[in-house]
Design a protein around this motif. Structure first.
Motif, mmCIF file in Angstrom:
data_model
loop_
_atom_site.group_PDB
_atom_site.id
_atom_site.type_symbol
_atom_site.label_atom_id
_atom_site.label_comp_id
_atom_site.label_asym_id
_atom_site.label_seq_id
_atom_site.Cartn_x
_atom_site.Cartn_y
_atom_site.Cartn_z
ATOM 1 N N CYS A 27 0.875 -1.177 0.000
ATOM 2 C CA CYS A 27 0.000 0.000 0.000
ATOM 3 C C CYS A 27 0.905 1.217 0.000
ATOM 4 O O CYS A 27 0.797 2.072 -0.865
ATOM 5 C CB CYS A 27 -0.912 -0.027 1.231
ATOM 6 N N HIS A 205 -8.828 -3.031 -1.789
ATOM 7 C CA HIS A 205 -9.604 -1.906 -1.257
ATOM 8 C C HIS A 205 -11.102 -2.196 -1.230
ATOM 9 O O HIS A 205 -11.835 -1.555 -0.494
ATOM 10 C CB HIS A 205 -9.261 -0.616 -2.012
ATOM 11 N N GLU A 231 -2.606 -5.537 -2.899
ATOM 12 C CA GLU A 231 -1.546 -5.009 -2.037
ATOM 13 C C GLU A 231 -0.805 -6.133 -1.321
ATOM 14 O O GLU A 231 -1.418 -7.072 -0.801
ATOM 15 C CB GLU A 231 -2.143 -4.056 -0.994
ATOM 16 N N ASP A 242 -3.149 0.254 5.729
ATOM 17 C CA ASP A 242 -3.931 -0.878 5.208
ATOM 18 C C ASP A 242 -3.379 -2.256 5.627
ATOM 19 O O ASP A 242 -3.309 -3.197 4.820
ATOM 20 C CB ASP A 242 -4.051 -0.793 3.672
ATOM 21 N N GLN A 246 -3.402 -6.349 3.434
ATOM 22 C CA GLN A 246 -2.238 -6.726 2.629
ATOM 23 C C GLN A 246 -1.930 -8.212 2.822
ATOM 24 O O GLN A 246 -2.244 -8.797 3.851
ATOM 25 C CB GLN A 246 -1.034 -5.866 3.005
#
Ligand code: PEP
Ligand code: MN
Length: 266
Positions: A27, A205, A231, A242, A246
């Motif tokens: 990210c 996302h 990610e 984030d 991930q």
């Protein structure tokens, strides 16, 4: 209504070996070591075509990590030199575009918080006039197809023909298992309006957590999306942004192996 965009097919500007395009990376670029180690691990999987990393991070609230900034461009340059992976960064203003171009970044993307603002998108488009570089436009945070289309038109209007869209889901007031509702119908409508436009899905996302990513990735491929942006981080639990969504490079590799790609209809 048809959407008239002048576009070069994805496989003419990125070598995807006729497989779905996999873009992956952290990210946020955090340290040179974090970025380089992640890049090497991703390259070793042999399944990743592009290395992504955010270096200017648009945070919803102030006081959070807002990206490592321009120094991250040097790290990306080194990651590319060492792994051979082309690089991609988010740009949110003309200065970002100029710096990314000067540093030899291969692909630019416009984030969901920028796509909502026509002034921002136009500023980026103006900075891209006369430049030949692939640009990917994320959907706006809100489910407004016209804003997404408008941003694509502005970038295409600047002469960018290596153009794609990224479907990253939409904010909603309703509580849901997803961080951002996929609202697949908006991506389907965009594809219907402009079949030649490559659409890449961003399950990270949409999901907001690692667990749902395989499911959303498969669904995107079943809907004929042309790639995935996922990610990844060498140790997601300590990621600066984030962290929940991930995956490690090893998990990414496994996830890609499990995806089923439909044979194109003859
Ligand atoms: C990102 O890709 O890290 C990012 C900030 O995404 P989005 O613009 O989709 O929120
Ligand atoms: Mn992110």
């Amino acid at each position: 209504m048809k959407l008239k965009l002048n576009i070069q097919p994805l496989n003419t500007w990125l070598n995807t070996n006729n497989e779905p395009l996999i873009i992956s990376g952290p990210c946020s670029a955090e340290t040179e070591e974090q970025l380089l180690t992640t890049a090497h691990l991703l390259a070793e999987t042999g399944k990743v075509s592009v290395l992504r990393a955010g270096i200017w991070k648009p945070r919803t609230r102030p006081g959070e990590f807002e990206g490592i900034g321009s120094i991250g461009l040097e790290w990306l340059k080194r990651a590319k030199a060492e792994t051979g992976l082309p690089t991609a960064v988010e740009v949110a203003n003309a200065k970002h575009v100029e710096e990314a171009l000067a540093a030899g970044v291969d692909i630019l993307w416009i984030g969901a918080r920028s796509t909502v603002n026509p002034f921002t998108v136009q500023e980026i488009a103006d900075a891209l006039k006369g430049v030949d570089i692939p640009v990917l436009v994320k959907n706006p945070v809100n489910p407004d197809l016209q804003l997404w289309i408008g941003a694509l038109e502005r970038i295409n209007g600047a002469g960018i023909t290596k153009l794609g869209a990224i479907h990253r889901g939409f904010s909603s007031f309703e509580k849901s298992s997803f961080r951002n509702e996929p609202m697949w119908e908006l991506a389907i409508q965009l594809k219907t309006l402009c079949p030649e436009l490559p659409i890449i899905n961003d399950p990270s996302h949409i999901c907001g957590n690692r667990e749902l990513i395989p499911y959303i990735s498969q669904k995107a491929l079943d809907l004929d999306m042309q790639g995935l942006m996922i990610e990844s981080h060498l140790d997601p639990s300590v990621a600066w942004t984030d962290a929940k969504q991930q995956v490690t490079p090893a998990a990414l590799s496994e996830l890609v192996d499990r995806l089923t790609v439909r044979e194109p209809e003859s």
